[in-house]
Write an enzyme that holds these catalytic residues in place. Structure first.
Site, PDB file in Angstrom:
ATOM      1  N   GLY A 155       0.826  -1.197   0.000  1.00 11.89           N
ATOM      2  CA  GLY A 155       0.000   0.000   0.000  1.00 11.89           C
ATOM      3  C   GLY A 155       0.865   1.252   0.000  1.00 11.89           C
ATOM      4  O   GLY A 155       2.098   1.183   0.117  1.00 11.89           O
ATOM      5  N   LEU A 204       7.631  -4.366  -5.646  1.00  8.79           N
ATOM      6  CA  LEU A 204       8.183  -3.824  -4.407  1.00  8.79           C
ATOM      7  C   LEU A 204       9.560  -4.414  -4.115  1.00  8.79           C
ATOM      8  O   LEU A 204      10.472  -3.700  -3.676  1.00  8.79           O
ATOM      9  CB  LEU A 204       7.233  -4.092  -3.239  1.00  8.79           C
ATOM     10  CG  LEU A 204       7.710  -3.612  -1.870  1.00  8.79           C
ATOM     11  CD1 LEU A 204       7.919  -2.100  -1.858  1.00  8.79           C
ATOM     12  CD2 LEU A 204       6.721  -4.009  -0.778  1.00  8.79           C
ATOM     13  N   LYS A 261      -9.729  -1.144   3.994  1.00  8.09           N
ATOM     14  CA  LYS A 261      -9.714   0.241   4.474  1.00  8.09           C
ATOM     15  C   LYS A 261     -10.815   1.130   3.910  1.00  8.09           C
ATOM     16  O   LYS A 261     -10.918   2.292   4.306  1.00  8.09           O
ATOM     17  CB  LYS A 261      -8.360   0.882   4.150  1.00  8.09           C
ATOM     18  CG  LYS A 261      -7.151   0.155   4.725  1.00  8.09           C
ATOM     19  CD  LYS A 261      -5.853   0.860   4.361  1.00  8.09           C
ATOM     20  CE  LYS A 261      -4.639   0.170   4.968  1.00  8.09           C
ATOM     21  NZ  LYS A 261      -4.312  -1.078   4.289  1.00  8.09           N
ATOM     22  N   LYS A 290     -11.036   6.350  12.361  1.00 11.25           N
ATOM     23  CA  LYS A 290     -12.376   5.770  12.194  1.00 11.25           C
ATOM     24  C   LYS A 290     -12.717   4.781  13.305  1.00 11.25           C
ATOM     25  O   LYS A 290     -13.879   4.403  13.475  1.00 11.25           O
ATOM     26  CB  LYS A 290     -12.503   5.112  10.826  1.00 11.25           C
ATOM     27  CG  LYS A 290     -12.462   6.109   9.665  1.00 11.25           C
ATOM     28  CD  LYS A 290     -12.571   5.434   8.331  1.00 11.25           C
ATOM     29  CE  LYS A 290     -12.635   6.471   7.217  1.00 11.25           C
ATOM     30  NZ  LYS A 290     -11.434   7.319   7.147  1.00 11.25           N
ATOM     31  N   LYS A 306     -11.671  -1.744  13.079  1.00  4.78           N
ATOM     32  CA  LYS A 306     -10.379  -1.179  13.490  1.00  4.78           C
ATOM     33  C   LYS A 306     -10.332  -1.002  15.011  1.00  4.78           C
ATOM     34  O   LYS A 306      -9.290  -1.214  15.644  1.00  4.78           O
ATOM     35  CB  LYS A 306     -10.131   0.159  12.794  1.00  4.78           C
ATOM     36  CG  LYS A 306      -9.985   0.067  11.286  1.00  4.78           C
ATOM     37  CD  LYS A 306      -8.815  -0.789  10.847  1.00  4.78           C
ATOM     38  CE  LYS A 306      -7.499  -0.078  10.925  1.00  4.78           C
ATOM     39  NZ  LYS A 306      -6.378  -0.866  10.352  1.00  4.78           N
ATOM     40  N   GLY A 362      -2.186  12.348  -0.172  1.00  2.00           N
ATOM     41  CA  GLY A 362      -1.448  11.741  -1.275  1.00  2.00           C
ATOM     42  C   GLY A 362      -1.529  10.236  -1.322  1.00  2.00           C
ATOM     43  O   GLY A 362      -1.104   9.613  -2.292  1.00  2.00           O
ATOM     44  N   ARG A 399      -3.387   6.578  -1.711  1.00  2.00           N
ATOM     45  CA  ARG A 399      -4.425   6.172  -2.648  1.00  2.00           C
ATOM     46  C   ARG A 399      -5.805   6.295  -2.010  1.00  2.00           C
ATOM     47  O   ARG A 399      -6.044   5.794  -0.918  1.00  2.00           O
ATOM     48  CB  ARG A 399      -4.193   4.719  -3.094  1.00  2.00           C
ATOM     49  CG  ARG A 399      -3.064   4.591  -4.098  1.00  2.00           C
ATOM     50  CD  ARG A 399      -2.929   3.184  -4.607  1.00  2.00           C
ATOM     51  NE  ARG A 399      -2.500   2.266  -3.564  1.00  2.00           N
ATOM     52  CZ  ARG A 399      -2.079   1.018  -3.802  1.00  2.00           C
ATOM     53  NH1 ARG A 399      -2.052   0.554  -5.030  1.00  2.00           N
ATOM     54  NH2 ARG A 399      -1.712   0.243  -2.800  1.00  2.00           N
ATOM     55  N   VAL A 455      -8.664  12.305  -0.148  1.00  2.00           N
ATOM     56  CA  VAL A 455      -9.484  13.329  -0.773  1.00  2.00           C
ATOM     57  C   VAL A 455      -8.663  14.186  -1.726  1.00  2.00           C
ATOM     58  O   VAL A 455      -9.176  14.668  -2.754  1.00  2.00           O
ATOM     59  CB  VAL A 455     -10.170  14.193   0.314  1.00  2.00           C
ATOM     60  CG1 VAL A 455      -9.142  15.019   1.098  1.00  2.00           C
ATOM     61  CG2 VAL A 455     -11.216  15.104  -0.299  1.00  2.00           C
ATOM     62  N   THR A 474     -18.478  17.524   0.359  1.00  3.92           N
ATOM     63  CA  THR A 474     -19.632  16.996   1.089  1.00  3.92           C
ATOM     64  C   THR A 474     -20.276  18.093   1.941  1.00  3.92           C
ATOM     65  O   THR A 474     -21.492  18.200   2.000  1.00  3.92           O
ATOM     66  CB  THR A 474     -19.229  15.818   1.978  1.00  3.92           C
ATOM     67  OG1 THR A 474     -18.115  16.206   2.795  1.00  3.92           O
ATOM     68  CG2 THR A 474     -18.831  14.618   1.137  1.00  3.92           C
TER      69      THR A 474
END
Length: 367
Positions: A16, A47, A95, A137, A149, A180, A182, A185, A202
């Site tokens: 990720g 990777l 996620k 979250k 989580k 930045g 993935r 926003v 939003t």
């Protein structure tokens, strides 16, 4: 000497955005060996090439880099890969809020059972410490992702009661939005600006904690060194209004895509189901057992009596009690120049050619 120098470090979910940067920073600490586990076959292949290139470029001979296809749902696989490991960084997770709502059983298998498997493999192999990366979250969760989580955090903290004669230290680190990465926003705004708009908000009053990818990974590594057992490290982060972020990005990025900033429409579409207007990184209840450190807070376990006696002997403690919850609604908002500087640090914006350019006239028109 860095904390990981000469040790074997293992990263789950290393393909990720955050995982890749964490791996890069771990290699820079000269570990004896770095292992990476990810279920994405193509990305794990690339990777490994990136790690080998970094080792060669930085002349860090003697570091063994082993990248493996694997799934944290597979207990036997983890048991094999954790052998001889000193420090585990557990990043692998589902996620995305909506995807977890659509697939709650999968979210449970990865984000809860997966954490249980990591704990068991660490105990089976007497790993020195395990650092779990959590999320804002998980604080007062409103969805499956946040609840999973939170349960992951609770399992990691409670694992300190399972050690018996083992040395393993289990701790978590909790942070907000990594600009930045993935799906962040900022990447959504960037695509919308390139297409000529509209840029969708939003709600104009929505606020978020933000940090760069490099900062997030540095604090995860710092937490791995500070961890004593059972605590949740909450990173200190600046706060911004999402509307301010959109305005800065429109002002700076639109001309590069052939658009006048004033022609990019900023549209309010309303908050999504379960979406909070502000982020929480610490609850009211947690403040009563939180210590403030220079770069983060340490939320100590609520049920310390069930663990071995743990001495939270951090090098520097600023306060041993925090009176206010940590949420983005009460923070001091970043100014437009501060947002520009942060976006430049993230690589989302190139440094401005005219450093004296004033964004305020555009912002006034956009408002």
């Amino acid at each position: 000497m860095a904390f990981l120098t000469g040790k074997t470090a293992l990263v789950t979910g290393g393909c990720g955005t955050v995982g890749r940067e964490l791996v890069r920073q771990i290699v820079a600490q000269n570990p004896r060996e770095i292992r990476v586990i990810d279920s994405n076959e193509s990305e794990i292949f690339f990777l490994e090439q990136e790690i080998d290139a970094q080792i060669a470029e930085e002349q860090r001979e003697g570091i063994a880099a082993l990248c493996h296809v694997g799934d944290i749902r597979d207990q036997d696989r983890l048991d094999m890969l954790f052998e001889g490991v000193d420090v585990v960084f557990h990043l692998a997770a589902l996620k995305h809020v909506i995807l977890c709502e659509k697939s709650p059983f999968d979210a449970t298998q990865t984000n809860i059972i997966g954490v249980k498997n990591v704990i068991q493999a660490a105990l089976n192999n007497d790993v020195e410490r395990v650092i779990f990366t959590s999320s804002d979250k998980g604080v007062n969760p409103t969805n499956v992702l946040g609840t999973s989580k939170l349960m992951g955090e609770r399992l990691i903290t409670a694992a300190n009661s399972l050690k018996i004669n083992k040395r393993t230290v289990f701790s978590s680190t909790r942070f907000g939005n990594v600009l930045g990465s993935r799906g962040s926003v900022a990447t959504v705004f960037e695509r919308q600006i390139a297409a000529g708009g509209p840029v969708t908000l939003t709600d104009s009053e929505m606020t978020r904690f933000v940090m760069t990818l490099q900062q997030a990974c540095r604090l995860v590594l710092q937490a791995s060194e500070l961890a004593r057992g059972g605590e949740v490290f909450v990173t200190k982060m600046p706060v911004m209004r999402i509307e301010d972020l959109a305005k800065v990005m429109i002002y700076r990025l639109a001309p590069g895509h052939g658009h006048a900033p004033s022609d990019i429409e900023l549209t309010t579409i309303g908050s999504k189901a379960g979406e909070k207007f502000y982020e929480e990184l610490m609850t009211d209840e947690e403040t009563r057992r939180t210590w403030e450190l220079p770069d983060m807070f340490s939320v100590l376990p609520a049920f310390r009596s069930v663990y071995q006696e743990i001495d939270y002997d951090y090098p520097t403690v600023l306060r041993r009690q925090v009176s206010e919850p940590y949420n983005s609604a009460t923070g001091s908002m970043m100014s437009f120049p501060e947002i520009e500087e942060l976006l430049e640090l993230c690589g989302i914006l190139e440094p401005a050619e005219n450093e004296d350019a004033d964004i305020r006239p555009f912002v006034k028109r956009a408002a």
